[in-house]
Design a protein around this motif. Structure first.
Motif, mmCIF file in Angstrom:
data_model
loop_
_atom_site.group_PDB
_atom_site.id
_atom_site.type_symbol
_atom_site.label_atom_id
_atom_site.label_comp_id
_atom_site.label_asym_id
_atom_site.label_seq_id
_atom_site.Cartn_x
_atom_site.Cartn_y
_atom_site.Cartn_z
ATOM 1 N N ILE A 94 12.523 -16.877 -11.434
ATOM 2 C CA ILE A 94 12.743 -15.578 -10.784
ATOM 3 C C ILE A 94 11.430 -14.885 -10.437
ATOM 4 C CG2 ILE A 94 13.638 -13.231 -11.130
ATOM 5 C CD1 ILE A 94 15.845 -14.484 -12.877
ATOM 6 N N ILE A 95 10.503 -14.892 -11.370
ATOM 7 C CA ILE A 95 9.288 -14.082 -11.229
ATOM 8 C C ILE A 95 8.247 -14.710 -10.312
ATOM 9 C CG2 ILE A 95 7.299 -13.143 -12.477
ATOM 10 C CD1 ILE A 95 9.125 -12.643 -14.839
ATOM 11 N N LEU A 96 8.023 -16.002 -10.447
ATOM 12 C CA LEU A 96 6.931 -16.642 -9.706
ATOM 13 C C LEU A 96 7.236 -16.779 -8.218
ATOM 14 C CD1 LEU A 96 5.931 -19.548 -12.127
ATOM 15 C CD2 LEU A 96 4.699 -17.409 -11.726
ATOM 16 N N PRO A 97 6.221 -16.627 -7.365
ATOM 17 C CA PRO A 97 6.400 -16.965 -5.943
ATOM 18 C C PRO A 97 6.464 -18.485 -5.824
ATOM 19 C CG PRO A 97 4.127 -16.318 -6.374
ATOM 20 C CD PRO A 97 4.884 -16.089 -7.638
ATOM 21 N N ARG A 98 7.600 -19.007 -5.393
ATOM 22 C CA ARG A 98 7.813 -20.455 -5.440
ATOM 23 C C ARG A 98 7.542 -21.164 -4.110
ATOM 24 N NH1 ARG A 98 12.650 -20.985 -5.705
ATOM 25 N NH2 ARG A 98 13.412 -18.858 -5.812
ATOM 26 N N PRO A 99 8.303 -20.886 -3.040
ATOM 27 C CA PRO A 99 8.003 -21.555 -1.767
ATOM 28 C C PRO A 99 6.728 -20.997 -1.146
ATOM 29 C CG PRO A 99 9.791 -20.001 -1.492
ATOM 30 C CD PRO A 99 9.497 -20.047 -2.956
ATOM 31 N N ILE B 259 1.429 -27.374 -10.265
ATOM 32 C CA ILE B 259 1.911 -26.822 -11.538
ATOM 33 C C ILE B 259 3.385 -26.443 -11.408
ATOM 34 C CG2 ILE B 259 1.720 -24.863 -13.130
ATOM 35 C CD1 ILE B 259 -1.315 -24.914 -12.572
ATOM 36 N N GLU B 260 3.740 -25.839 -10.270
ATOM 37 C CA GLU B 260 5.143 -25.494 -10.011
ATOM 38 C C GLU B 260 6.036 -26.729 -10.062
ATOM 39 O OE1 GLU B 260 6.427 -22.162 -7.186
ATOM 40 O OE2 GLU B 260 4.714 -23.092 -6.170
ATOM 41 N N ILE B 261 5.550 -27.809 -9.437
ATOM 42 C CA ILE B 261 6.369 -29.013 -9.293
ATOM 43 C C ILE B 261 6.462 -29.803 -10.597
ATOM 44 C CG2 ILE B 261 6.592 -31.240 -8.106
ATOM 45 C CD1 ILE B 261 5.124 -29.948 -5.711
ATOM 46 N N TYR B 262 5.303 -30.067 -11.218
ATOM 47 C CA TYR B 262 5.271 -31.029 -12.316
ATOM 48 C C TYR B 262 5.208 -30.407 -13.712
ATOM 49 C CZ TYR B 262 4.407 -34.419 -8.624
ATOM 50 O OH TYR B 262 4.526 -35.190 -7.504
ATOM 51 N N VAL B 263 4.731 -29.183 -13.832
ATOM 52 C CA VAL B 263 4.610 -28.559 -15.152
ATOM 53 C C VAL B 263 5.767 -27.585 -15.397
ATOM 54 C CG1 VAL B 263 3.167 -27.181 -16.702
ATOM 55 C CG2 VAL B 263 2.099 -28.803 -15.110
ATOM 56 N N GLU C 215 10.078 -25.422 -8.638
ATOM 57 C CA GLU C 215 10.237 -25.674 -7.204
ATOM 58 C C GLU C 215 9.901 -27.135 -6.942
ATOM 59 O OE1 GLU C 215 11.298 -24.285 -3.342
ATOM 60 O OE2 GLU C 215 11.360 -23.264 -5.282
ATOM 61 N N SER C 216 10.726 -27.796 -6.158
ATOM 62 C CA SER C 216 10.541 -29.233 -5.947
ATOM 63 C C SER C 216 9.501 -29.559 -4.883
ATOM 64 C CB SER C 216 11.871 -29.886 -5.577
ATOM 65 O OG SER C 216 12.388 -29.317 -4.377
ATOM 66 N N ASP C 217 9.342 -28.687 -3.886
ATOM 67 C CA ASP C 217 8.422 -28.999 -2.783
ATOM 68 C C ASP C 217 8.009 -27.712 -2.053
ATOM 69 O OD1 ASP C 217 6.898 -30.361 -0.963
ATOM 70 O OD2 ASP C 217 8.580 -31.218 0.143
ATOM 71 N N PRO C 218 7.179 -26.891 -2.666
ATOM 72 C CA PRO C 218 6.817 -25.587 -2.080
ATOM 73 C C PRO C 218 6.146 -25.681 -0.712
ATOM 74 C CG PRO C 218 6.138 -25.711 -4.378
ATOM 75 C CD PRO C 218 6.544 -27.094 -3.976
ATOM 76 N N MET C 219 5.305 -26.688 -0.513
ATOM 77 C CA MET C 219 4.527 -26.784 0.719
ATOM 78 C C MET C 219 4.988 -27.911 1.639
ATOM 79 S SD MET C 219 0.734 -25.931 -0.846
ATOM 80 C CE MET C 219 -0.135 -25.953 0.730
ATOM 81 N N TYR C 220 6.165 -28.455 1.367
ATOM 82 C CA TYR C 220 6.785 -29.471 2.227
ATOM 83 C C TYR C 220 5.926 -30.722 2.433
ATOM 84 C CZ TYR C 220 10.262 -25.914 3.282
ATOM 85 O OH TYR C 220 11.262 -24.979 3.168
ATOM 86 N N PHE C 221 5.284 -31.190 1.358
ATOM 87 C CA PHE C 221 4.541 -32.440 1.492
ATOM 88 C C PHE C 221 5.123 -33.563 0.640
ATOM 89 C CE2 PHE C 221 1.963 -29.902 -1.597
ATOM 90 C CZ PHE C 221 2.244 -30.640 -2.733
#
Length: 252
Positions: free
Chosen positions: A87-92, A190-194, A198-204
């Motif tokens: 909720i708190i973190l900016p994800r995408p 960190i978002e993705i693996y830790v 979010e699974s793919d914030p920057m679409y790569f």
């Protein structure tokens, strides 16, 4: 529809194909009109007046970002570390761009304005090219308004930063923006693996929506992604630092 149903986006809201519909086009036209108006009115104003405009734009982004988080906290049925981070973190990337703009007014340095404007503009252009949210429902509930408003503010603020001379794109200082990009990239991993929020914030990553739309393999997509990124970010410096670039070419 009650206010609670609107603010919590709980009202039954059928899905529609609103991309490039009347509302989408009107919002885009309004954004362009606001950009032109602000640029013409404030281009010769004092630095203080320009910063007031910037604070207003960024303040609006901040209000939407905080409001959405408060709403989602109230909506939550239970709390865990993962759910709170979600909720708190900016994800995408678009949310990251929003907070980059917010931080930029406090850093108040050219290099950070450069990075904030480039990333915000990229996110806004992708959104308005074919928005997957915001315009895709029959009613404009809070979630729809949030998506439309924040991406509109990303577009307006990113270009206003350039037209009001908050930015200065020079190849001799590009390393500072590169560091900013690497910091964001580290945050994304960190978002993705830790944190796994979010699974793919920057679409790569493989299997994202853009890759599926293009209909190419992941290897080809990754090459296209890297080439596009290099071309996009370099355009700002080729235009902004064109005098030095062409002087060097002439001397050589």
């Amino acid at each position: 529809m009650t206010f609670n149903e609107w603010i919590f986006s709980s009202y039954d809201n059928p899905t529609i194909k609103g991309q490039w519909g009347l509302l989408h086009i009107l919002v885009l036209i309004l954004c362009i009109a606001i950009i032109v108006a602000i640029s013409l009115i404030f281009r010769n104003k004092s630095e203080k007046a320009k910063r007031i405009v910037l604070f207003i734009l960024v303040g609006l982004i901040f209000v939407f970002e905080i409001t959405r988080r408060v709403v989602n906290i109230i909506k939550a049925d239970y709390f865990t570390f993962d759910s709170i981070m979600y909720i708190i973190l900016p994800r995408p990337w678009c949310a990251i761009a929003c907070w980059t703009l917010i931080i930029s007014v406090f850093v108040n340095k050219k290099y950070f304005y450069n990075f904030a404007s480039m990333t915000a503009l990229l996110c806004a252009l992708i959104f308005f090219a074919y928005p997957g949210v915001g315009f895709n429902n029959e009613y404009i509930l809070f979630e729809n308004l949030y998506s439309i408003a924040t991406h509109s503010l990303l577009l307006i603020t990113s270009i206003v930063l350039i037209t009001l001379n908050f930015t200065k794109f020079e190849y001799k200082t590009i390393w500072k923006e590169v560091i900013c990009y690497l910091v964001v990239l580290a945050y994304v991993f960190i978002e993705i693996y830790v944190l796994k929020v979010e699974s793919d914030p920057m679409y790569f990553m493989s299997g994202n929506d853009v890759m599926e739309i293009l209909g190419v393999s992941y290897g080809v997509y990754l090459v296209l992604y890297i080439v596009f990124s290099l071309v996009y970010f370099n355009l700002f410096y080729l235009i902004g630092d064109r005098k030095n670039v062409f002087k060097k070419r002439i001397k050589n």
